[in-house]
Design a protein around this motif. Structure first.
Motif, mmCIF file in Angstrom:
data_model
loop_
_atom_site.group_PDB
_atom_site.id
_atom_site.type_symbol
_atom_site.label_atom_id
_atom_site.label_comp_id
_atom_site.label_asym_id
_atom_site.label_seq_id
_atom_site.Cartn_x
_atom_site.Cartn_y
_atom_site.Cartn_z
ATOM 1 N N ARG A 236 58.010 55.544 27.069
ATOM 2 C CA ARG A 236 57.845 57.107 27.167
ATOM 3 C C ARG A 236 57.511 57.761 25.293
ATOM 4 O O ARG A 236 56.259 58.483 25.175
ATOM 5 C CB ARG A 236 58.491 58.112 27.577
ATOM 6 C CG ARG A 236 58.675 59.830 27.639
ATOM 7 C CD ARG A 236 57.307 60.696 28.003
ATOM 8 N NE ARG A 236 57.251 61.429 28.080
ATOM 9 C CZ ARG A 236 56.885 62.451 28.353
ATOM 10 N NH1 ARG A 236 55.423 61.799 28.954
ATOM 11 N NH2 ARG A 236 56.436 63.672 28.346
ATOM 12 N N ARG A 237 58.741 56.747 25.164
ATOM 13 C CA ARG A 237 58.545 57.317 23.504
ATOM 14 C C ARG A 237 57.225 57.139 22.781
ATOM 15 O O ARG A 237 56.133 57.560 21.792
ATOM 16 C CB ARG A 237 58.932 57.186 22.740
ATOM 17 C CG ARG A 237 60.154 57.695 21.471
ATOM 18 C CD ARG A 237 61.386 56.984 20.720
ATOM 19 N NE ARG A 237 59.877 55.775 19.938
ATOM 20 C CZ ARG A 237 60.507 54.956 18.455
ATOM 21 N NH1 ARG A 237 62.250 54.884 19.145
ATOM 22 N NH2 ARG A 237 60.187 54.914 17.865
ATOM 23 N N LEU A 238 57.175 55.390 22.760
ATOM 24 C CA LEU A 238 55.733 54.857 22.475
ATOM 25 C C LEU A 238 53.923 55.607 22.868
ATOM 26 O O LEU A 238 53.777 55.856 22.058
ATOM 27 C CB LEU A 238 55.146 53.066 23.201
ATOM 28 C CG LEU A 238 56.522 52.759 22.504
ATOM 29 C CD1 LEU A 238 55.765 51.028 22.626
ATOM 30 C CD2 LEU A 238 56.277 52.330 20.909
ATOM 31 N N LYS A 239 53.825 55.898 24.021
ATOM 32 C CA LYS A 239 52.508 56.856 24.965
ATOM 33 C C LYS A 239 53.498 57.949 23.836
ATOM 34 O O LYS A 239 51.745 58.632 23.656
ATOM 35 C CB LYS A 239 53.301 57.187 26.263
ATOM 36 C CG LYS A 239 52.264 57.580 26.642
ATOM 37 C CD LYS A 239 51.197 56.182 27.106
ATOM 38 C CE LYS A 239 49.549 56.552 27.213
ATOM 39 N NZ LYS A 239 48.653 55.634 27.257
ATOM 40 N N VAL A 240 53.953 58.458 23.859
ATOM 41 C CA VAL A 240 53.646 60.354 23.014
ATOM 42 C C VAL A 240 52.994 59.816 22.182
ATOM 43 O O VAL A 240 52.801 60.662 21.240
ATOM 44 C CB VAL A 240 55.368 60.957 23.398
ATOM 45 C CG1 VAL A 240 55.493 61.974 21.787
ATOM 46 C CG2 VAL A 240 55.529 61.015 25.083
ATOM 47 N N GLU A 241 53.837 58.968 21.573
ATOM 48 C CA GLU A 241 53.322 58.916 19.737
ATOM 49 C C GLU A 241 52.337 58.527 19.813
ATOM 50 O O GLU A 241 51.613 59.082 18.354
ATOM 51 C CB GLU A 241 54.426 56.954 19.257
ATOM 52 C CG GLU A 241 54.904 57.683 17.689
ATOM 53 C CD GLU A 241 55.986 56.183 16.978
ATOM 54 O OE1 GLU A 241 57.112 56.679 17.813
ATOM 55 O OE2 GLU A 241 55.155 55.842 16.715
ATOM 56 N N GLU A 242 51.456 57.400 20.110
ATOM 57 C CA GLU A 242 50.408 56.666 20.879
ATOM 58 C C GLU A 242 49.623 58.529 20.663
ATOM 59 O O GLU A 242 48.277 58.440 20.121
ATOM 60 C CB GLU A 242 49.950 56.250 21.630
ATOM 61 C CG GLU A 242 48.754 56.241 22.003
ATOM 62 C CD GLU A 242 47.952 55.545 23.192
ATOM 63 O OE1 GLU A 242 49.422 54.353 23.625
ATOM 64 O OE2 GLU A 242 47.289 55.323 23.438
ATOM 65 N N ARG A 243 49.699 59.447 21.941
ATOM 66 C CA ARG A 243 49.044 60.238 21.851
ATOM 67 C C ARG A 243 49.142 61.812 20.934
ATOM 68 O O ARG A 243 48.229 62.955 20.878
ATOM 69 C CB ARG A 243 49.386 61.317 23.384
ATOM 70 C CG ARG A 243 49.137 60.109 24.420
ATOM 71 C CD ARG A 243 47.890 60.491 25.049
ATOM 72 N NE ARG A 243 46.750 61.403 25.326
ATOM 73 C CZ ARG A 243 45.703 61.350 25.395
ATOM 74 N NH1 ARG A 243 44.708 59.370 25.911
ATOM 75 N NH2 ARG A 243 45.016 62.225 25.950
ATOM 76 N N LEU A 244 49.902 61.528 20.124
ATOM 77 C CA LEU A 244 50.432 62.464 19.049
ATOM 78 C C LEU A 244 49.053 62.206 17.771
ATOM 79 O O LEU A 244 49.223 63.358 17.504
ATOM 80 C CB LEU A 244 51.510 63.094 18.578
ATOM 81 C CG LEU A 244 52.672 63.332 18.092
ATOM 82 C CD1 LEU A 244 51.822 64.938 18.657
ATOM 83 C CD2 LEU A 244 54.086 63.833 18.123
ATOM 84 N N ASN A 245 49.336 61.052 17.824
ATOM 85 C CA ASN A 245 48.582 60.866 16.570
ATOM 86 C C ASN A 245 46.962 61.082 16.731
ATOM 87 O O ASN A 245 46.390 61.404 16.377
ATOM 88 C CB ASN A 245 48.031 59.079 16.445
ATOM 89 C CG ASN A 245 48.889 58.327 15.264
ATOM 90 O OD1 ASN A 245 48.565 59.472 14.162
ATOM 91 N ND2 ASN A 245 49.857 57.838 14.932
ATOM 92 N N MET A 246 46.559 60.364 17.999
ATOM 93 C CA MET A 246 45.253 61.176 18.008
ATOM 94 C C MET A 246 45.597 62.783 18.544
ATOM 95 O O MET A 246 44.098 63.229 18.265
ATOM 96 C CB MET A 246 44.975 60.779 20.566
ATOM 97 C CG MET A 246 44.883 59.582 19.799
ATOM 98 S SD MET A 246 44.647 58.197 21.763
ATOM 99 C CE MET A 246 43.232 59.640 22.461
ATOM 100 N N ALA A 247 46.348 64.402 19.155
ATOM 101 C CA ALA A 247 46.616 65.112 19.097
ATOM 102 C C ALA A 247 45.880 65.765 17.876
ATOM 103 O O ALA A 247 45.373 66.522 17.629
ATOM 104 C CB ALA A 247 47.300 65.368 19.505
ATOM 105 N N LEU A 248 46.899 65.110 17.320
ATOM 106 C CA LEU A 248 46.412 65.492 15.358
ATOM 107 C C LEU A 248 45.418 64.978 15.132
ATOM 108 O O LEU A 248 44.481 66.077 14.161
ATOM 109 C CB LEU A 248 47.875 64.847 14.458
ATOM 110 C CG LEU A 248 48.537 64.712 14.392
ATOM 111 C CD1 LEU A 248 49.859 64.398 13.561
ATOM 112 C CD2 LEU A 248 49.257 66.638 13.448
ATOM 113 N N ASN A 249 44.033 63.805 14.948
ATOM 114 C CA ASN A 249 43.306 63.630 14.776
ATOM 115 C C ASN A 249 41.995 64.516 15.649
ATOM 116 O O ASN A 249 41.355 65.883 14.903
ATOM 117 C CB ASN A 249 42.595 62.385 15.100
ATOM 118 C CG ASN A 249 43.100 62.024 13.679
ATOM 119 O OD1 ASN A 249 44.166 61.734 12.556
ATOM 120 N ND2 ASN A 249 43.725 60.259 14.310
ATOM 121 N N GLU A 250 42.172 65.029 16.993
ATOM 122 C CA GLU A 250 41.888 65.393 17.963
ATOM 123 C C GLU A 250 42.066 67.308 17.091
ATOM 124 O O GLU A 250 40.843 67.751 18.050
ATOM 125 C CB GLU A 250 41.864 65.829 19.589
ATOM 126 C CG GLU A 250 41.068 63.787 19.953
ATOM 127 C CD GLU A 250 41.921 63.596 20.861
ATOM 128 O OE1 GLU A 250 42.418 64.210 21.491
ATOM 129 O OE2 GLU A 250 41.531 62.738 21.240
#
Ligand code: C2E
Ligand code: MG
Ligand code: MG
Length: 277
Positions: free
Chosen positions: A20-34
């Motif tokens: 879950r942590r890895l997933k949140v981290e990955e999606r959060l990175n995208m969220a910042l860019n998007e």
């Protein structure tokens, strides 16, 4: 066998939390860019029933994970440099939106911003904050930084220098979540806090639980004797609000008064709110 089974569950839980942590981290990175992060604002209302300030709260609606609570993703972001990007986003967006809301308000408003420990300790924190204020023509006097006592756990000298430097510019400080953790009274004596926010776990009990009520009463008396204003967090009922007024609490915040709202909605809400009084 029991121990083995228990270990199996234990490992499965750890694995799940890790994934879950890895997933949140990955999606959060995208969220910042998007740029799919946004800010919501929750009113803080004074004893006269007037909106006196609002607290900026980050929101993240992810395409895959749905709504993720800041309580979860801020803690995850703090384990990498994601927290700096999020912190910069929060400063720029909330101060920008505050400037607009302020223009439309007929009474002075203040903005409370939550600052995470790592963000506060970063050497670029002060210049980034001052730059945002200057860009949007917002005065330092309208800003309150909400910090928690975990800030005082390490790198103390730097933390104190940062607080002093910001205080000298007129920025104020609020101790968030008071009553949880160690809540050492010495923090209040040693650091120049302007506001103390009593954690909502205490407010939840004040109308039924004598001990909670007495603790809140004592926290208010103590704060006032140190010339610190008190905000009650998580006010959910009229009974709680009435009791807090009786106890001389300065400011209330909670779902009973308003949920956190996007800037555009808040503008509407606050105008209606003020008219209703
Ligand atoms: P906090 O700073 O103590 O914020 C108060 C939390 O209580 C918010 O949750 C708010 O939505 C919730 N709340 C307000 N009134 C009520 C009420 O009447 N009842 C209940 N049950 N809850 C109420 P939220 O937005 O989920 O934020 C959780 C925490 O995440 C915050 O606690 C803060 O520590 C952190 N956080 C939120 N936004 C930011 C941010 O922009 N930067 C940083 N560094 N942390 C943030
Ligand atoms: Mg807060
Ligand atoms: Mg809090």
């Amino acid at each position: 066998k029991d121990t083995g089974q228990w270990l199996c569950h234990y490992h499965a839980d750890i694995k799940q939390a890790y994934l879950r942590r890895l997933k949140v981290e990955e999606r959060l990175n995208m969220a910042l860019n998007e740029q799919s992060l946004s800010m919501a604002y929750q009113c803080q209302v004074n004893e006269q029933g007037k909106i006196h300030a609002m607290e900026a709260l980050i929101r993240w609606q992810d395409g895959e994970l749905g709504m993720v609570s800041p309580a979860e993703f801020i803690a995850i972001a703090e384990q990498s440099d994601l927290i700096f990007k999020i912190g910069d986003f929060v400063l720029a967006r909330s101060i920008g939106e505050f400037a607009k809301m302020h223009q439309h308000s007929d009474t002075p408003l203040e903005l409370a911003i939550n600052i995470s420990v790592m963000q506060f300790q970063s050497s670029v924190f002060i210049p980034t904050l001052l730059h945002s204020l200057e860009t949007h023509n917002v005065t330092a006097q309208s800003i309150i930084l909400e910090i928690t006592e975990s800030l005082f756990m390490d790198n103390l000298e730097h933390v104190i220098d940062t607080i002093k430097s910001l205080k000298s510019r007129g920025i104020r400080f609020s101790m968030d979540d008071f009553g949880t953790g160690y809540s050492s009274l010495s923090y209040l004596r040693e650091y120049p806090f302007d506001v103390l926010k009593i954690d909502r776990s205490f407010i939840a009990g004040i109308t039924d639980n004598k001990a909670d009520c007495n603790l809140v009463k004592a926290a208010i008396a103590m704060s006032h004797s140190l010339e610190i204003k008190v905000v009650a967090e998580g006010v959910e009922t009229k009974e709680q609000l009435d009791l807090l007024n009786e106890l001389n609490c300065d400011i209330a915040q909670g779902f009973y008064l308003s949920k956190p709202l996007p800037a555009a909605k808040l503008l509407n809400f606050s105008l209606r709110y003020l008219k209703a009084l």
